[in-house]
Enzyme design. Sequence first.
Site, PDB file in Angstrom:
ATOM      1  N   LYS A 171      -9.642   0.825  -1.903  1.00 30.21           N
ATOM      2  CA  LYS A 171      -9.986   0.127  -0.876  1.00 30.21           C
ATOM      3  C   LYS A 171     -11.620  -0.112  -0.423  1.00 30.21           C
ATOM      4  O   LYS A 171     -12.267   1.415  -0.872  1.00 30.21           O
ATOM      5  CB  LYS A 171      -9.421   0.938  -0.366  1.00 30.21           C
ATOM      6  CG  LYS A 171      -9.056   0.204   1.306  1.00 30.21           C
ATOM      7  CD  LYS A 171      -8.303   0.899   2.537  1.00 30.21           C
ATOM      8  CE  LYS A 171      -8.254   0.770   3.663  1.00 30.21           C
ATOM      9  NZ  LYS A 171      -7.122   1.422   4.237  1.00 30.21           N
ATOM     10  N   GLU A 204       1.030  -1.190  -0.128  1.00 35.49           N
ATOM     11  CA  GLU A 204      -0.297   0.078   0.131  1.00 35.49           C
ATOM     12  C   GLU A 204       0.765   1.264  -0.125  1.00 35.49           C
ATOM     13  O   GLU A 204       1.694   1.449   1.099  1.00 35.49           O
ATOM     14  CB  GLU A 204      -1.044  -0.086   1.611  1.00 35.49           C
ATOM     15  CG  GLU A 204      -1.672   1.493   1.582  1.00 35.49           C
ATOM     16  CD  GLU A 204      -2.534   1.572   2.709  1.00 35.49           C
ATOM     17  OE1 GLU A 204      -3.677   1.877   2.919  1.00 35.49           O
ATOM     18  OE2 GLU A 204      -2.197   0.766   3.481  1.00 35.49           O
ATOM     19  N   CYS A 228      -4.589  -3.251   3.876  1.00 31.53           N
ATOM     20  CA  CYS A 228      -3.949  -2.620   5.175  1.00 31.53           C
ATOM     21  C   CYS A 228      -5.697  -2.951   6.564  1.00 31.53           C
ATOM     22  O   CYS A 228      -5.739  -3.999   6.781  1.00 31.53           O
ATOM     23  CB  CYS A 228      -3.851  -1.528   5.117  1.00 31.53           C
ATOM     24  SG  CYS A 228      -2.948  -0.911   6.407  1.00 31.53           S
TER      25      CYS A 228
END
Length: 565
Positions: free
Chosen positions: A365, A308, A416
């Site tokens: 995301k 990321e 994440c």
Amino acid sequence: MIIGQPDADPDGTDTSVAVPDGKAEERRGTQRPLLRLRLALPVALAGGLLLAAAFPPVGVWPLAVVGPALLVFALFGRSLRAAFSVGLVFGLAFLFPLLAWVINLAWFAWVALAIASALIFAVFAVAQRLLLNLRWWPLAVAGWWVAAEAFRDRWPWGGFPWGRLAMSQAGLPTQGWAAIGGPPVLSFVVALTGTTLAWVVLTALTGRAGPGGGRTARWRRTAIAAVAFAVTAGVSCLPAALPLDPVPANAKTAEVAAIQGNVPRARSLEAQIDELQVTLNHATATEKLAAEVAAGTRPRPDLVIWPENSTSIDPTQYPPIYDEIANAASAIDRPILVGAVLQDPERNASVLWLPGQGPTTTYVKRRLVPFGEYVPFRSLISKITSLTQLDPTDFVPGHQTVVFKVGQIRLGAVICYEVAFDDLVRSEVDAGSNVLTVQSNDATFEREGPTSEESEQQLAMAQIRAVEFDRAVIYASTTGYSAIIAPDGHIVERSGLWQQAELEARVPLLTGTTLANRLGAWPEWTIVGATALALCLAAGQAAAARRRQRGPRSADSPAGAEEGR
């Protein structure tokens, strides 16, 4: 005995009033407190600290059993008002050290998050206190842990699923329960071990670990509780002895690489996240791997994964960054999954970059970090404080599951924070992924001193996900810990913090589904539903007990002297 005085409160909700021996069993709404409140609060403090130590980086996993047991001791026999105080102390002691890594973002963010989460925990502690009135409270309280985690996983602002008991069990004999019923069942098993341990101690000390208990039956009850604890502890480790989802001998495999480019280590977040340098570091590390492949010292990977924010500058809008990534992809001659911040609108994304072709399939995301990637109630908060200027633009979330197709590889990616959410990871497997990746920018939270809380806690979550779904997981971080995780949860390769690393391994491409995946969210909702029904029963019993207590007082004497009040 270590029985303290009941912390009764004339104005509070008191369900722990002592009554004369002759009518104790008939009229007692619940047990007397095991400890005086001034002792219960330190016990709650110790329980919270010990539970935090069950999680990485300390990782003393038996404390995941001891912590819930100590909370039972502190709540046992309390008034509901005192139960809130006990829960708040436990929650603060648990969450402040568990979330200490947030201080690297901002000290006020750490304080606000820990206090808010502890307040939610304190409210739920009142419910646990009521559940302790039930005859089979060890089961009910174990369900309480799952229900409390389910709530915190979803509220507020989409939830913050840190500190789940299941996520302290990575690499342990208990972790196989994640493949059977997912993290909720694993949390339930760990909590049940703790509550049955508390049951043993309570029956030995008081002989009144449940309504209807008495001194004459103390040792019989203690023996039953001890057997229950032994059975529960044995069952919790049972998956380690079972051949859960073994990798087939003829399973397809692929060579995968994770690049950890590293970031400039600095005390200032702005200096540490040098956007151009971070991308150059990842390109350099990839070219180093390509040179080793060309020299014949390493196999050529089928897929390379960058973490990321390996580029926080949109490569489609900044040609120098585009060229750096294109050159790295050309050097390794394989697709690279790049963690990128895209603009117009701003998105946190995974972009599949093909040699000679450029960016193709993109995953955006879906679960954004509140106050990190967007600010809830921005217009209102901006009128109160200027802190919103630190994050002037809200990211836009994605809404689709994406599977990246590279030869035989079907890669499911989460970014994440998303690894903590059951439904997001499950959706990638349901869409056909045969291997998973977690791309993370742990550098944001690894700045002050040799801290590693966030990196290790999130890596443990990735290990549990590997077991839960029987998939290899490639965990790529900007500065560590990066790792390649086998489907059984063990770490094949792992980097350190603050170093450049190129990890590579051959992993199985599995398409089977675990029982946990087939059951989906049903185990969690079943446990939550049963716990809610138990709480209704406990609340009804407490209300009836209070009515019985009030009736004799008014009939016997105005002062209630006969009851010692």
